[in-house]
Enzyme design. Structure first.
Site, mmCIF file in Angstrom:
data_model
loop_
_atom_site.group_PDB
_atom_site.id
_atom_site.type_symbol
_atom_site.label_atom_id
_atom_site.label_comp_id
_atom_site.label_asym_id
_atom_site.label_seq_id
_atom_site.Cartn_x
_atom_site.Cartn_y
_atom_site.Cartn_z
ATOM 1 N N ILE A 37 67.212 43.752 -7.362
ATOM 2 C CA ILE A 37 67.990 43.200 -6.255
ATOM 3 C C ILE A 37 67.013 42.674 -5.213
ATOM 4 C CG2 ILE A 37 69.731 43.654 -4.504
ATOM 5 C CD1 ILE A 37 70.663 46.021 -6.165
ATOM 6 N N ASP A 38 67.050 41.378 -4.984
ATOM 7 C CA ASP A 38 66.066 40.747 -4.108
ATOM 8 C C ASP A 38 66.774 39.868 -3.083
ATOM 9 O OD1 ASP A 38 63.877 39.657 -2.916
ATOM 10 O OD2 ASP A 38 63.169 38.548 -4.649
ATOM 11 N N SER A 39 66.568 40.180 -1.788
ATOM 12 C CA SER A 39 67.191 39.393 -0.728
ATOM 13 C C SER A 39 66.627 37.985 -0.670
ATOM 14 C CB SER A 39 66.986 40.085 0.628
ATOM 15 O OG SER A 39 65.607 40.216 0.911
ATOM 16 N N GLY A 40 65.464 37.772 -1.290
ATOM 17 C CA GLY A 40 64.869 36.448 -1.298
ATOM 18 C C GLY A 40 65.568 35.482 -2.227
#
Length: 309
Positions: A182-185
């Site tokens: 899970i990556d906010s980027g």
């Protein structure tokens, strides 16, 4: 003063419907729309009771609580007490939040106040005041929209980033499971459907996807390879072209696939993703092999939590 019961009932029915919908969005449950409608009908029935001999019961706190319980049972059912209590408390939270927003806005802009002989006087128009009705009709959708946006923002902040999850993908007769980060980027969206894009390592999907499709996805210039290719495959109708940007390069594209089903499993819950696109990346996402795909945070936010009990 004339009171139009049908108008009052319809307005309350609409309010109850929107409140139940917002509750369901917060709970992320997959429900039949007819159940939400039945719950709203039950809630709006209290308006009718106000004009009958049962009005004292309808206005009593226990009467209101009973109606709320019936609304939640009709809309969400009863799987276990903890689930029911969660639904009921969330419904009250949403109701107080939206109602408080409207009340605050009303007292902020109201002008129905003045002094008479040194005494502060206020005026309430009641059921038939057209100004108050106009405010309610316009203010409730605005408060509902604002509350939903704020809840979305809070949930985005609550998501645990940099967490490894299990991602099950089914495309037609093919299914496979990937390790996802899970990556906010990852803020990539399909420009047509506006679906969030999960970026997957194309090299890890060999044996699951057609070779002709992977050969195109692994090319540096995807658009040229796609135009030059004349070989068809079983997933032609699922292919999407996803534009993206990387530092120092422009006009970059990914081959995307529309899956039939995507299920993300975290340490706390299992989420059925409502919509997403699988973007096929030609380079390795994790040199150490810690994960095979990058999960878009919106997938967790908009998906429906599955009951695994």
């Amino acid at each position: 003063m004339a009171i139009y019961l049908d108008v009052i009932w319809f307005l309350n029915f609409s309010f109850d419907l929107f409140l139940l919908l917002l509750t369901n969005i917060l709970l992320k449950q997959k429900l039949m729309k007819i159940r939400i409608l039945i719950g709203a009908l039950i809630g709006s029935g209290i308006v009718v009771l106000l004009f009958t001999p049962f009005a004292p019961i309808a206005t009593h706190p226990l009467g209101k609580l009973s109606v709320s319980v019936l609304m939640i049972l009709a809309a969400f059912g009863f799987k276990r007490f903890r689930y029911f209590a969660k639904c009921l408390l969330t419904f009250y939270f949403v109701t107080f939040m939206v109602g408080g927003a409207m009340m605050g806005a009303h007292y902020f802009i109201q002008t129905e106040i003045g002094f008479t002989d040194g005494i502060l006087m206020t005026n309430s128009g009641g059921f038939g005041d057209p100004v108050s009705w106009l405010f309610v009709i316009a203010g409730f959708p605005a408060a509902w929209y604002f509350s939903r946006k704020r809840l979305d923002d809070l949930e985005m902040k609550k998501i645990q980033y940099d967490m490894i999850v299990s991602v099950y993908v089914r495309i037609g007769e093919t299914s496979f499971t990937l390790k996802g980060l899970i990556d906010s980027g990852n803020q990539l969206y399909d420009p047509i459907s506006k679906s969030p894009v999960m970026i997957a390592d194309a090299n890890k999907l060999k044996g699951h996807l057609p070779d002709a499709l992977l050969d195109i996805a692994l090319q540096e210039d995807v658009m040229t390879a796609l135009t030059a290719s004349s070989e068809s495959h079983s997933m032609d109708n699922r292919v999407r072209i996803i534009p993206f940007r990387v530092v120092g390069k422009s006009n970059q594209f990914l081959i995307g696939l529309k899956p039939d089903e995507v299920i993300v499993t975290t340490k706390d819950e299992t989420i059925l993703v409502s919509k997403t696109i699988i973007g096929l990346n030609r380079t390795s996402l994790s040199p150490e092999g810690e994960y095979d795909c990058i999960v878009h945070p919106k997938m967790l936010q908009s998906g429906a939590v599955q009951d695994v009990s």
